[in-house]
Write a protein that holds these residues in place. Structure first.
Motif, short mmCIF file in Angstrom:
data_model
loop_
_atom_site.label_atom_id
_atom_site.label_comp_id
_atom_site.label_asym_id
_atom_site.label_seq_id
_atom_site.Cartn_x
_atom_site.Cartn_y
_atom_site.Cartn_z
N THR A 11 0.86 -1.18 0.00
CA THR A 11 0.00 0.00 0.00
C THR A 11 0.90 1.23 0.00
OG1 THR A 11 -0.09 0.20 2.40
CG2 THR A 11 -1.77 -1.20 1.35
N GLU A 12 0.34 2.34 -0.41
CA GLU A 12 1.12 3.58 -0.43
C GLU A 12 1.64 3.91 0.97
OE1 GLU A 12 0.79 8.09 -2.18
OE2 GLU A 12 -1.07 7.09 -1.58
N GLY A 13 0.79 3.74 1.97
CA GLY A 13 1.20 4.05 3.34
C GLY A 13 2.36 3.20 3.81
N LEU A 19 10.07 3.58 3.66
CA LEU A 19 11.07 4.55 3.20
C LEU A 19 11.51 5.47 4.34
CD1 LEU A 19 9.71 5.67 -0.30
CD2 LEU A 19 11.73 4.25 0.17
N SER A 20 10.58 5.85 5.18
CA SER A 20 10.92 6.77 6.27
C SER A 20 11.69 6.08 7.39
CB SER A 20 9.67 7.44 6.82
OG SER A 20 8.88 6.52 7.52
N MET A 21 11.75 4.76 7.35
CA MET A 21 12.49 4.01 8.37
C MET A 21 13.80 3.43 7.85
SD MET A 21 9.56 1.98 10.48
CE MET A 21 8.36 2.83 11.46
N VAL A 34 6.68 11.23 6.21
CA VAL A 34 5.71 10.89 5.16
C VAL A 34 5.05 12.16 4.64
CG1 VAL A 34 3.50 9.74 4.72
CG2 VAL A 34 5.35 8.50 5.88
N GLU A 35 4.66 13.02 5.54
CA GLU A 35 4.02 14.27 5.12
C GLU A 35 4.99 15.12 4.29
OE1 GLU A 35 1.24 17.84 6.92
OE2 GLU A 35 1.74 16.13 8.18
N ALA A 36 6.26 15.17 4.70
CA ALA A 36 7.25 15.94 3.95
C ALA A 36 7.54 15.32 2.58
CB ALA A 36 8.55 16.05 4.75
N MET A 37 7.69 13.99 2.53
CA MET A 37 7.97 13.30 1.27
C MET A 37 6.88 13.54 0.24
SD MET A 37 9.55 9.50 1.92
CE MET A 37 8.81 9.07 3.48
N THR A 38 5.64 13.60 0.73
CA THR A 38 4.50 13.72 -0.19
C THR A 38 3.99 15.16 -0.29
OG1 THR A 38 2.87 13.22 1.55
CG2 THR A 38 3.78 11.35 0.30
N GLN A 39 4.75 16.07 0.27
CA GLN A 39 4.39 17.50 0.26
C GLN A 39 2.98 17.72 0.79
OE1 GLN A 39 5.28 18.81 -3.74
NE2 GLN A 39 7.47 18.54 -3.42
N VAL A 78 14.34 -0.31 9.13
CA VAL A 78 14.05 -1.36 8.16
C VAL A 78 15.14 -2.45 8.23
CG1 VAL A 78 13.81 -1.86 5.68
CG2 VAL A 78 12.85 0.24 6.63
N THR A 79 14.71 -3.70 8.17
CA THR A 79 15.63 -4.84 8.16
C THR A 79 16.09 -5.11 6.72
OG1 THR A 79 13.84 -6.42 7.80
CG2 THR A 79 14.42 -5.93 10.11
N GLU A 80 16.99 -6.04 6.55
CA GLU A 80 17.42 -6.44 5.21
C GLU A 80 16.23 -6.99 4.42
OE1 GLU A 80 20.28 -5.83 3.57
OE2 GLU A 80 20.77 -4.68 5.37
N ALA A 81 15.37 -7.75 5.09
CA ALA A 81 14.17 -8.28 4.41
C ALA A 81 13.28 -7.12 3.95
CB ALA A 81 13.40 -9.21 5.33
N GLY A 82 13.14 -6.12 4.79
CA GLY A 82 12.34 -4.95 4.43
C GLY A 82 12.95 -4.18 3.26
N LYS A 83 14.27 -4.10 3.23
CA LYS A 83 14.95 -3.43 2.11
C LYS A 83 14.72 -4.19 0.81
CE LYS A 83 18.53 -1.33 4.94
NZ LYS A 83 19.94 -1.38 5.35
N GLU A 84 14.73 -5.52 0.88
CA GLU A 84 14.46 -6.33 -0.31
C GLU A 84 13.03 -6.09 -0.81
OE1 GLU A 84 15.36 -10.48 0.13
OE2 GLU A 84 17.33 -10.04 1.01
#
Length: 111
Positions: A11-13, A19-21, A34-39, A78-84
């Motif tokens: 999901t977008e969220g 990304l923020s982690m 998240v608010e800053a990334m999405t303006q 984020v873990t390595e699995a999360g990065k993948e």
């Protein structure tokens, strides 16, 4: 089928939370990121954020790394699995963007 492909689209969220982690971050910091990334287009409520955090912890895509010494807020990364998972999603989104751009080429204002 690989686990990465089985998980489906994020999901977008969830995508923005992950990304923020990429660097250690706490809940309120994630909301701000998240608010800053999405303006300002996406704002996360506390219930949505902490529900997602619990799910991401269960999946092993993030881990709690303790408390920020200055603010005493629990931080996650984020873990390595999360990065993948993120990398797979970025590739998927890039493919969708390329398909959309190709299909829209040459389409004029026919309406």
């Amino acid at each position: 089928m690989s686990k990465k492909l089985e998980q489906g689209a994020l999901t977008e969220g969830v995508y923005l939370i992950l990304l923020s982690m990429l660097k250690p971050n706490h809940g309120y910091g994630v909301m701000q990121s998240v608010e800053a990334m999405t303006q300002g287009r996406v704002t996360l409520g506390a219930g949505t954020l902490y529900g997602a955090i619990n799910t991401l912890l269960e999946k092993g895509w993030i881990i709690a790394i303790g408390h920020n010494k200055e603010s005493r807020k629990k931080e996650y990364v984020v873990t390595e699995a999360g990065k993948e998972i993120l990398q797979t999603e970025i590739i998927r989104l890039g493919e969708l963007l390329a398909i959309g751009c190709k299909e829209m080429e040459g389409i004029g204002n026919e309406n």
